[in-house]
Structure formats: structure tokens, C-alpha cells
Design a protein around this motif. Sequence first.
Motif: not given
Length: 64
Positions: A58-62, A45-56
Motif C-alpha cells: 500500500e505504501l509503494v502504491s501511494l 506468523i502468516a497473519l503478521i506477514f500478510l499484514l506487513i506485506g499489505g502495508a508495504i
Amino acid sequence: MAIQTPRQRLANEKWAKKNEKKLGKPKVKAKDQVSKSPISKPWIIALIFLLIGGAILELVSLLL
């Protein structure tokens, strides 16, 4: 595999019983036993949270 004579078969059974007393009965694995994941659920769960949070993030910064 060689064919056993009745005498050999009895000797093998006697040896197996003696060996079982010495070593104990072998553990029987259940065929229906579900294999466990090497990583526990909280870590997944922690890994999925970090991956999805990082992707979000990254999308926000783009977009900004």
C-alpha cells in the motif's frame, strides 16, 4: 457452613474415598501452567506477514 460432628466427618471421608474409587482422582491443574494461544505460531506468523506485506504494498502504491 455448618459445623460437622466427628461422626459426620468420618462418614464424609468414607464417602469421599468410595466416590474417588468409583470416579478416579480429580485432575489437579498446575498453577504455573502457561495458557496456550488459540492460534498456533505458524498462523500468527502468516497473519503478521500478510499484514506487513499489505502495508508495504500500500505504501509503494501511494508513492508511485
